[in-house]
Every structure is written in structure tokens, then in C-alpha cells.
Design an enzyme around this catalytic site. Structure first.
Site, PDB file in Angstrom:
ATOM      1  N   GLU A   4       0.831  -1.204   0.000  1.00 46.13           N
ATOM      2  CA  GLU A   4       0.000   0.000   0.000  1.00 46.13           C
ATOM      3  C   GLU A   4       0.865   1.253   0.000  1.00 46.13           C
ATOM      4  O   GLU A   4       1.960   1.261   0.562  1.00 46.13           O
ATOM      5  CB  GLU A   4      -0.920  -0.009   1.229  1.00 46.13           C
ATOM      6  CG  GLU A   4      -1.902  -1.163   1.157  1.00 46.13           C
ATOM      7  CD  GLU A   4      -2.916  -1.205   2.295  1.00 46.13           C
ATOM      8  OE1 GLU A   4      -3.951  -1.843   2.112  1.00 46.13           O
ATOM      9  OE2 GLU A   4      -2.665  -0.617   3.361  1.00 46.13           O
ATOM     10  N   CYS A  34       1.027  -2.209  15.761  1.00 43.54           N
ATOM     11  CA  CYS A  34       1.036  -1.858  14.339  1.00 43.54           C
ATOM     12  C   CYS A  34       0.423  -2.957  13.486  1.00 43.54           C
ATOM     13  O   CYS A  34       0.802  -4.122  13.594  1.00 43.54           O
ATOM     14  CB  CYS A  34       2.484  -1.590  13.917  1.00 43.54           C
ATOM     15  SG  CYS A  34       2.701  -1.393  12.143  1.00 43.54           S
ATOM     16  N   CYS A  36       6.255  -6.699   7.660  1.00 40.89           N
ATOM     17  CA  CYS A  36       7.394  -6.140   8.410  1.00 40.89           C
ATOM     18  C   CYS A  36       7.872  -7.176   9.426  1.00 40.89           C
ATOM     19  O   CYS A  36       7.059  -7.780  10.109  1.00 40.89           O
ATOM     20  CB  CYS A  36       6.982  -4.854   9.131  1.00 40.89           C
ATOM     21  SG  CYS A  36       8.362  -4.102  10.038  1.00 40.89           S
ATOM     22  N   CYS A  59       3.381   8.766   0.933  1.00 41.27           N
ATOM     23  CA  CYS A  59       3.829   7.859   1.993  1.00 41.27           C
ATOM     24  C   CYS A  59       4.062   6.480   1.369  1.00 41.27           C
ATOM     25  O   CYS A  59       3.150   5.883   0.796  1.00 41.27           O
ATOM     26  CB  CYS A  59       2.780   7.791   3.099  1.00 41.27           C
ATOM     27  SG  CYS A  59       3.212   6.615   4.386  1.00 41.27           S
TER      28      CYS A  59
HETATM   29  N1  SAH Z   1       8.826   0.951  10.260  1.00 39.17           N
HETATM   30  C1  SAH Z   1       9.077   2.330  10.377  1.00 39.17           C
HETATM   31  C2  SAH Z   1       8.234   3.167   9.451  1.00 39.17           C
HETATM   32  C3  SAH Z   1       6.803   2.744   9.245  1.00 39.17           C
HETATM   33  S1  SAH Z   1       5.748   2.891  10.641  1.00 39.17           S
HETATM   34  C4  SAH Z   1       8.916   2.777  11.819  1.00 39.17           C
HETATM   35  O1  SAH Z   1       8.415   2.000  12.627  1.00 39.17           O
HETATM   36  O2  SAH Z   1       9.321   3.892  12.105  1.00 39.17           O
HETATM   37  C5  SAH Z   1       5.440   4.650  10.659  1.00 39.17           C
HETATM   38  C6  SAH Z   1       5.046   5.198  12.024  1.00 39.17           C
HETATM   39  O3  SAH Z   1       3.740   4.715  12.402  1.00 39.17           O
HETATM   40  C7  SAH Z   1       5.984   4.790  13.151  1.00 39.17           C
HETATM   41  O4  SAH Z   1       6.324   5.936  13.895  1.00 39.17           O
HETATM   42  C8  SAH Z   1       5.136   3.853  13.982  1.00 39.17           C
HETATM   43  O5  SAH Z   1       5.521   3.859  15.341  1.00 39.17           O
HETATM   44  C9  SAH Z   1       3.749   4.415  13.777  1.00 39.17           C
HETATM   45  N2  SAH Z   1       2.652   3.495  14.060  1.00 39.17           N
HETATM   46  C10 SAH Z   1       2.623   2.161  13.908  1.00 39.17           C
HETATM   47  N3  SAH Z   1       1.389   1.673  14.234  1.00 39.17           N
HETATM   48  C11 SAH Z   1       0.647   2.736  14.615  1.00 39.17           C
HETATM   49  C12 SAH Z   1      -0.724   2.907  15.008  1.00 39.17           C
HETATM   50  N4  SAH Z   1      -1.551   1.872  15.080  1.00 39.17           N
HETATM   51  N5  SAH Z   1      -1.147   4.145  15.300  1.00 39.17           N
HETATM   52  C13 SAH Z   1      -0.330   5.216  15.177  1.00 39.17           C
HETATM   53  N6  SAH Z   1       0.948   5.129  14.756  1.00 39.17           N
HETATM   54  C14 SAH Z   1       1.433   3.903  14.488  1.00 39.17           C
HETATM   55 FE1  SF4 Z   2       7.329  -2.476  11.317  1.00 42.48          FE
HETATM   56 FE2  SF4 Z   2       5.052  -1.333  12.083  1.00 42.48          FE
HETATM   57 FE3  SF4 Z   2       7.076  -1.555  13.816  1.00 42.48          FE
HETATM   58 FE4  SF4 Z   2       7.262   0.191  11.761  1.00 42.48          FE
HETATM   59  S1  SF4 Z   2       5.816   0.266  13.459  1.00 42.48           S
HETATM   60  S2  SF4 Z   2       8.831  -1.274  12.461  1.00 42.48           S
HETATM   61  S3  SF4 Z   2       6.132  -0.947  10.168  1.00 42.48           S
HETATM   62  S4  SF4 Z   2       5.953  -3.261  12.883  1.00 42.48           S
END
Ligand code: SAH
Ligand code: SF4
Length: 364
Positions: free
Chosen positions: A109, A137, A130, A123
Site C-alpha cells: 500500500e 502496528c 514487516c 507515503c
Molecule cells: N517501520 C518504520 C516506518 C513505518 S511505521 C517505523 O516504525 O518507524 C510509521 C510510524 O507509524 C511509526 O512511527 C510507527 O511507530 C507508527 N505506528 C505504527 N502503528 C501505529 C498505530 N496503530 N497508530 C499510530 N501510529 C502507528
Molecule cells: Fe514495522 Fe510497524 Fe514496527 Fe514500523 S511500526 S517497524 S512498520 S511493525
């Protein structure tokens, strides 16, 4: 309300996956590739082709400044693209989420965000699924399929650009599915394509890469670039809680993480963003704020607070995760500010299409 459209892109030739895909080749690699053909092409031809691909064409037929026999010859050896849009979801707040199918039928996505001034941000994902497995997440809950290659990363931008009539996309955030610094080689090639002035010319200062805190990757970026804007998802500065929320913390401890971020900051001259997902009743106490202040104090950092975007069925240590109340989030934010930190609250775009942070994950 949301609208769902199935795409009608027919640029792919799935019967010919062995053809080399050109969309992900940085210009220097494209020049070498075309130089090594039985009838070598000069660098100016590679530049023409590079420009066409950056403009969004999907077949050699459309490269009208190449003669027909050359176009046919290229078509017999190469593909321009390797992915197609399989669904498009629009949120009334202007966010558009694309579901993209890859040659091996994996689905990823990518999201286009617009702000009040109609500035557009892409984005982009770097992995299908992952491997990090953060408990809050959606992408993490899917498990890991595979790394995306440079073409698959670049094409997400091209698919989003095709949607974006009027204003151009000005910013890129590598915050989609996956952990970018566990796929740094392909991400680097993709960024070389996207930032090349002969093509899209997106300046590195307009690219943000978000990592969950992969220290080896931060060190690699420090030493070898590119010096893009770096965001690090901290979420908790208490080692024990962080390890339970983000298992990557166990092998990437906070003192070393801070050292790596400091070195990146010194080398790149850039302010770092620290992201913190606020989980109601889990990481918003005064002790959590104190630990975050302690971690961030010596860095030139902005703390980006992201109230948790709900994902169904997520349980942490026996209790369902929940959003923080507004009062809980505000109290936490003001404790950080009183401790001298700069704080921003992230707007909640794209929730209607499950396109907000942490909500990405294709239902097969
Ligand atoms: N893997 C990388 C980038 C993708 S996640 C990382 O973890 O930084 C992008 C952002 O979304 C990260 O800051 C992560 O902590 C946040 N994130 C993940 N799940 C989330 C959720 N359910 N609600 C809000 N932010 C979330
Ligand atoms: Fe992976 Fe989601 Fe953690 Fe980012 S926030 S490292 S996408 S599991």
C-alpha cells in the site's frame, strides 16, 4: 464514506517476468545497462528514457523521440514497470490509499496525503509486511513477506503522482509498510532515482525516512548517506517497556541508539524527529515523560506525538490497546514541553481508508 475503484491499468506483461524492469535503475545504472546491449546505446539515450519513465509513461511505445525499431528492440528486452494499482480508496479528508499488486502477486500500500494548503506528500512502503513486529502496528501483525526492490519503491511514487492532478507531490515520507533500514540498499537506489535532477528531482531535504531504531542502518546512513531527514520511532524511552512494545529494542538498546542518532545529526546537520505512538494507559505516565525528556534533551529533536490509530483486535499484555483520551495526550505533551522539548501533534489523516500511520496492511 469512502469510494473504492478497481484500477484499469494494463501496462504489465505478467507473462514476461524475466524481462529486466527499468523504473528502479538510477541513471548511472541505466546508462551502463544500455551501453552493454549488443547494439550499445549512448548515454544521451539513457537520459531520454530516464526522463520518460520519471514523467510517468508505462510503455516504450510512448517514448516518441525514439524511433520505432529502437522502441521495439527495447520492448523485447525490458519492461518499464513491474507493478499495477489494484484498488484505490479515497477518504473525504483528501487522503488516497492505493493498493498495488507486484509481479509475484504480493500486495502493498501507498498513501497520498494533502494538507490544508494542498501540499502533497507521498507515503511509501519498503517491505511487504514487516519483520519488526511492534505490538501496536497492523503491518507488524502481518509478519514479513519480503523486501521491495528499487523499482517497486519508485513505482509507488509514480502511481501516486498519476493521481495528483494540479499540485505536484512535494514531499516523500518513507513511513508505509516495513522497516526501511532493513532494506537500505534498495531504498538507496530508489532515492537516487527519485532525487535525480534529470528526472523527478525531489530534494533529499524533502524526504523523511522513519526507522524503528535500526542502529546499524543509522550508522550506515551517517557514513554513506544519503543525508535525508531522519525520524526515529521511540514510543517509549524506558528500555523495558520499549522492548515489550517494539521487540527491536532488545538488540538495539537506547544508549547506543542515542549515540547513533547524535552522530547522524552531527554529520548531516539535520534536526531529528522522534516519533512516539501514544497508547492509552500504557506509555503516557509522568515517568514515561521523564524518560523521554532525558533521552531527547541532548539531541536537536522534535517529538512527534501520534495518538494510536485503532487497529482491531490488538492486545498488549492481556488488555486491548486503546487510543489515549485527549486529556491524557495533552497532559503528556505538556510534560514534555515543560521539560524543554519541542512537540508536535500529528494530524490523523486517512483513518477512513485505514491509511493512517500503522493501519497499513492489505487484506489478501
Ligand atoms: N517501520 C518504520 C516506518 C513505518 S511505521 C517505523 O516504525 O518507524 C510509521 C510510524 O507509524 C511509526 O512511527 C510507527 O511507530 C507508527 N505506528 C505504527 N502503528 C501505529 C498505530 N496503530 N497508530 C499510530 N501510529 C502507528
Ligand atoms: Fe514495522 Fe510497524 Fe514496527 Fe514500523 S511500526 S517497524 S512498520 S511493525
Amino acid at each position: 464514506m469512502e469510494s473504492v475503484t478497481t484500477a484499469s491499468w494494463k501496462c504489465l506483461k505478467k507473462s514476461e517476468p524475466e524481462k529486466k524492469v527499468l523504473s528502479g535503475l538510477p541513471l548511472n545504472e541505466l546508462i551502463d545497462e544500455l551501453k552493454s546491449l549488443p547494439a550499445p546505446l549512448p548515454p544521451f539515450r539513457a537520459k531520454q528514457i530516464f526522463k520518460w519513465i520519471s514523467r510517468g509513461i508505462t510503455s516504450f511505445e510512448e517514448m516518441t523521440d525514439l524511433d520505432k525499431s529502437l522502441r521495439e528492440n527495447l520492448d523485447s528486452r525490458f519492461s518499464v514497470r513491474s507493478s499495477e494499482v489494484s484498488a484505490r480508496l479515497e477518504d473525504p479528508d483528501g487522503t488516497v490509499k492505493l493498493q498495488i499488486s507486484l509481479l509475484d502477486e504480493s500486495k502493498i500500500e501507498a498513501v497520498l496525503l494533502s494538507d490544508a494548503e494542498d501540499r502533497k506528500t507521498a507515503c511509501i512502503s519498503t517491505q511487504a509486511g514487516c519483520p519488526v513486529g511492534c505490538v501496536f502496528c497492523k503491518t507488524g501483525s502481518l509478519g514479513f513477506s519480503r523486501n521491495l526492490n528499487s523499482a517497486e519503491i519508485v513505482e509507488q511514487f509514480l502511481h501516486l503522482k498519476a493521481l495528483s492532478t494540479g499540485t505536484n507531490i512535494s514531499n516523500i515520507v518513507i513511513m508505509g509498510m516495513g522497516e526501511p533500514l532493513l532494506n537500505l540498499a534498495e531504498l538507496r537506489r530508489a532515492l537516487a532515482v527519485l532525487s535525480d535532477a534529470e528526472g523527478l528531482g525531489i530534494s533529499r531535504r524533502r524526504v523523511t525516512v522513519s526507522t524503528s531504531g535500526v542502529i546499524s542502518g543509522i550508522r550506515d546512513l551517517t557514513d554513506n548517506g544519503p543525508h535525508i531527514r531522519l525520524a526515529c520511532s521511540l514510543t517509549s524511552a524506558r528500555q523495558d517497556l520499549r522492548n515489550r512494545l517494539m521487540p527491536i529494542g532488545e538488540t538495539n538498546p537506547l544508549p547506543l541508539l542515542k549515540k547513533a542518532l547524535t552522530a547522524y545529526q552531527q554529520k548531516s546537520g539535520q534536526r531529528i524527529t522522534l516519533e512516539a505512538v501514544l497508547l492509552g494507559g500504557v506509555n503516557t505516565t509522568p515517568a514515561d515523560a521523564a524518560a523521554m525528556i532525558d533521552f531527547a534533551r541532548s539531541l536537536d529533536a522534535v517529538i512527534n506525538l501520534i495518538p494510536w490509530n485503532p487497529v482491531e483486535g490488538m492486545i498488549f499484555e492481556g488488555k486491548p490497546l486503546r487510543e489515549p483520551s485527549r486529556a491524557e495526550a495533552e497532559t503528556f505533551a505538556s510534560l514534555l514541553e515543560k521539560g524543554g522539548l519541542k512537540v508536535t501533534r500529528r494530524y490523523r489523516k486517512g483513518r477512513g481508508v485505514a491509511g493512517a500511520c500503522g493501519q497499513l496492511g492489505v487484506v489478501p
